[in-house]
Design a protein around this motif. Structure first.
Motif, PDB file in Angstrom:
ATOM      1  N   ALA A 298       0.861  -1.183   0.000  1.00 29.48           N
ATOM      2  CA  ALA A 298       0.000   0.000   0.000  1.00 29.48           C
ATOM      3  C   ALA A 298       0.895   1.229   0.000  1.00 29.48           C
ATOM      4  N   ARG A 299       0.403   2.283  -0.614  1.00 32.40           N
ATOM      5  CA  ARG A 299       1.146   3.541  -0.585  1.00 32.40           C
ATOM      6  C   ARG A 299       0.237   4.626  -0.041  1.00 32.40           C
ATOM      7  N   ARG A 300       0.849   5.625   0.537  1.00 26.77           N
ATOM      8  CA  ARG A 300       0.082   6.706   1.157  1.00 26.77           C
ATOM      9  C   ARG A 300      -0.580   7.610   0.144  1.00 26.77           C
ATOM     10  N   GLY A 301       0.149   7.950  -0.919  1.00 24.19           N
ATOM     11  CA  GLY A 301      -0.410   8.853  -1.925  1.00 24.19           C
ATOM     12  C   GLY A 301      -1.596   8.225  -2.634  1.00 24.19           C
ATOM     13  N   VAL A 302      -2.519   9.054  -3.069  1.00 22.27           N
ATOM     14  CA  VAL A 302      -3.711   8.536  -3.736  1.00 22.27           C
ATOM     15  C   VAL A 302      -3.738   8.894  -5.223  1.00 22.27           C
ATOM     16  N   THR A 303      -2.693   9.546  -5.716  1.00 25.33           N
ATOM     17  CA  THR A 303      -2.727  10.021  -7.097  1.00 25.33           C
ATOM     18  C   THR A 303      -2.140   9.048  -8.101  1.00 25.33           C
ATOM     19  N   ALA A 304      -1.473   7.993  -7.676  1.00 24.70           N
ATOM     20  CA  ALA A 304      -0.853   7.095  -8.645  1.00 24.70           C
ATOM     21  C   ALA A 304      -0.555   5.729  -8.053  1.00 24.70           C
ATOM     22  N   ALA A 305      -0.542   4.748  -8.937  1.00 24.08           N
ATOM     23  CA  ALA A 305       0.029   3.439  -8.623  1.00 24.08           C
ATOM     24  C   ALA A 305       1.358   3.440  -9.357  1.00 24.08           C
ATOM     25  N   HIS A 306       2.306   2.667  -8.873  1.00 25.34           N
ATOM     26  CA  HIS A 306       3.564   2.615  -9.603  1.00 25.34           C
ATOM     27  C   HIS A 306       4.303   1.315  -9.356  1.00 25.34           C
ATOM     28  N   TYR A 307       5.260   1.067 -10.277  1.00 22.06           N
ATOM     29  CA  TYR A 307       6.134  -0.093 -10.202  1.00 22.06           C
ATOM     30  C   TYR A 307       7.523   0.405  -9.849  1.00 22.06           C
ATOM     31  N   GLU A 308       8.186  -0.309  -8.974  1.00 20.72           N
ATOM     32  CA  GLU A 308       9.563   0.043  -8.623  1.00 20.72           C
ATOM     33  C   GLU A 308      10.397  -1.222  -8.549  1.00 20.72           C
ATOM     34  N   TYR A 309      11.653  -1.087  -8.933  1.00 19.73           N
ATOM     35  CA  TYR A 309      12.606  -2.191  -8.840  1.00 19.73           C
ATOM     36  C   TYR A 309      13.827  -1.615  -8.152  1.00 19.73           C
ATOM     37  N   ASP A 310      14.057  -2.052  -6.920  1.00 15.63           N
ATOM     38  CA  ASP A 310      15.132  -1.476  -6.122  1.00 15.63           C
ATOM     39  C   ASP A 310      15.841  -2.584  -5.362  1.00 15.63           C
ATOM     40  N   GLY A 311      17.140  -2.682  -5.548  1.00 14.20           N
ATOM     41  CA  GLY A 311      17.936  -3.668  -4.826  1.00 14.20           C
ATOM     42  C   GLY A 311      17.510  -5.103  -5.075  1.00 14.20           C
TER      43      GLY A 311
ATOM     44  N   VAL B 291      14.496  -6.123  -5.628  1.00 12.11           N
ATOM     45  CA  VAL B 291      13.124  -6.372  -5.174  1.00 12.11           C
ATOM     46  C   VAL B 291      12.163  -5.586  -6.063  1.00 12.11           C
ATOM     47  N   ALA B 292      11.232  -6.309  -6.671  1.00  8.75           N
ATOM     48  CA  ALA B 292      10.226  -5.698  -7.538  1.00  8.75           C
ATOM     49  C   ALA B 292       8.945  -5.502  -6.730  1.00  8.75           C
ATOM     50  N   THR B 293       8.378  -4.286  -6.821  1.00  9.00           N
ATOM     51  CA  THR B 293       7.208  -3.955  -6.010  1.00  9.00           C
ATOM     52  C   THR B 293       6.221  -3.113  -6.812  1.00  9.00           C
ATOM     53  N   ILE B 294       4.947  -3.404  -6.623  1.00 10.91           N
ATOM     54  CA  ILE B 294       3.873  -2.539  -7.090  1.00 10.91           C
ATOM     55  C   ILE B 294       3.323  -1.842  -5.852  1.00 10.91           C
ATOM     56  N   ALA B 295       3.190  -0.526  -5.934  1.00 15.16           N
ATOM     57  CA  ALA B 295       2.596   0.250  -4.844  1.00 15.16           C
ATOM     58  C   ALA B 295       1.244   0.772  -5.329  1.00 15.16           C
ATOM     59  N   VAL B 296       0.200   0.484  -4.562  1.00 13.55           N
ATOM     60  CA  VAL B 296      -1.150   0.932  -4.927  1.00 13.55           C
ATOM     61  C   VAL B 296      -1.757   1.728  -3.783  1.00 13.55           C
ATOM     62  N   PRO B 297      -2.502   2.792  -4.133  1.00 16.53           N
ATOM     63  CA  PRO B 297      -3.231   3.502  -3.076  1.00 16.53           C
ATOM     64  C   PRO B 297      -4.190   2.523  -2.403  1.00 16.53           C
ATOM     65  N   ASP B 298      -4.296   2.612  -1.121  1.00 16.43           N
ATOM     66  CA  ASP B 298      -5.149   1.692  -0.379  1.00 16.43           C
ATOM     67  C   ASP B 298      -6.012   2.493   0.585  1.00 16.43           C
ATOM     68  N   ARG B 299      -7.245   2.149   0.646  1.00 20.99           N
ATOM     69  CA  ARG B 299      -8.230   2.714   1.572  1.00 20.99           C
ATOM     70  C   ARG B 299      -8.727   4.107   1.208  1.00 20.99           C
ATOM     71  N   GLN B 300      -7.851   5.120   1.108  1.00 19.24           N
ATOM     72  CA  GLN B 300      -8.350   6.467   0.830  1.00 19.24           C
ATOM     73  C   GLN B 300      -8.903   6.588  -0.593  1.00 19.24           C
ATOM     74  N   SER B 301      -8.402   5.801  -1.500  1.00 17.75           N
ATOM     75  CA  SER B 301      -8.792   5.900  -2.897  1.00 17.75           C
ATOM     76  C   SER B 301      -8.802   4.509  -3.505  1.00 17.75           C
ATOM     77  N   THR B 302      -9.830   4.231  -4.282  1.00 14.16           N
ATOM     78  CA  THR B 302      -9.913   2.903  -4.887  1.00 14.16           C
ATOM     79  C   THR B 302      -9.714   2.935  -6.401  1.00 14.16           C
ATOM     80  N   TRP B 303      -9.400   4.101  -6.979  1.00 16.57           N
ATOM     81  CA  TRP B 303      -9.305   4.188  -8.442  1.00 16.57           C
ATOM     82  C   TRP B 303      -8.276   3.221  -9.007  1.00 16.57           C
TER      83      TRP B 303
ATOM     84  N   LEU C 295      -2.715  -4.658 -13.964  1.00 18.99           N
ATOM     85  CA  LEU C 295      -2.018  -5.330 -15.063  1.00 18.99           C
ATOM     86  C   LEU C 295      -1.022  -4.397 -15.750  1.00 18.99           C
ATOM     87  N   HIS C 296      -1.308  -3.103 -15.795  1.00 14.29           N
ATOM     88  CA  HIS C 296      -0.342  -2.130 -16.329  1.00 14.29           C
ATOM     89  C   HIS C 296       0.953  -2.216 -15.522  1.00 14.29           C
ATOM     90  N   GLU C 297       0.829  -2.240 -14.200  1.00 11.87           N
ATOM     91  CA  GLU C 297       2.022  -2.308 -13.348  1.00 11.87           C
ATOM     92  C   GLU C 297       2.721  -3.657 -13.471  1.00 11.87           C
TER      93      GLU C 297
END
Length: 163
Positions: free
Chosen positions: A80-93, A95-107, A115-117
């Protein structure tokens, strides 16, 4: 790193496709007239939380057709991510991760966004929204959601001038 010149066109095309799905759901019919062709869209999964997205992503990556097409796909975590304006994919060290807004926004808690991520994970290419990514996303949606979705994306991308 090459400039991501297609990003805004890719996002515009995908927004159109999400709106098409939303309107079909609002009307209670999956049948749509799409540029002169009558198509029946599949239902689009919606998620309640980052945990349900995680379960879905695990299931998608375990599909034999996905494993066969992308055999080198590594595990993918979802947070889950705090921001509600975007989902994103990150690859760091490593470790591959998808971060999605959770609770405050369901878009972003919808199948097309997730699937985009996942497509970013399967196709870590530069630029991030270039032709290789577009092809991977179309192929992934077609594999997971059905050929109609792949067709709708390809036509919409072409209409927006996406390569």
């Amino acid at each position: 790193m090459p400039r991501d010149t297609q990003r805004s066109k890719v996002y515009a095309a995908e927004q159109f496709v999400r709106t098409l799905f939303d309107r079909a759901a609002e009307r209670g019919t999956r049948a749509v007239d799409f540029f002169g062709a009558q198509l029946t869209l599949p239902p689009e999964a919606r998620f309640a939380s980052a945990d349900s997205v995680r379960n879905y992503v695990d299931d998608v990556l375990a599909l034999p057709s996905v494993r066969s097409r992308w055999p080198a796909a590594e595990p993918l975590t979802v947070r889950a991510r705090r921001g509600v304006t975007a989902a994103h994919y990150e690859y760091d060290g490593g470790v591959a991760t998808i971060a999605v807004p959770d609770r405050q926004s369901t878009w972003a808690l919808r199948e097309l966004v997730v699937l985009h991520e996942v497509a970013h994970h399967l196709c870590r290419c530069e630029p991030p929204h270039g032709p290789e990514f577009v092809a991977a996303f179309c192929e992934l949606t077609e594999t997971v959601m059905g050929p109609e979705v792949g067709h709708v994306l390809r036509v919409t991308y072409a209409k927006e001038g996406v390569r």
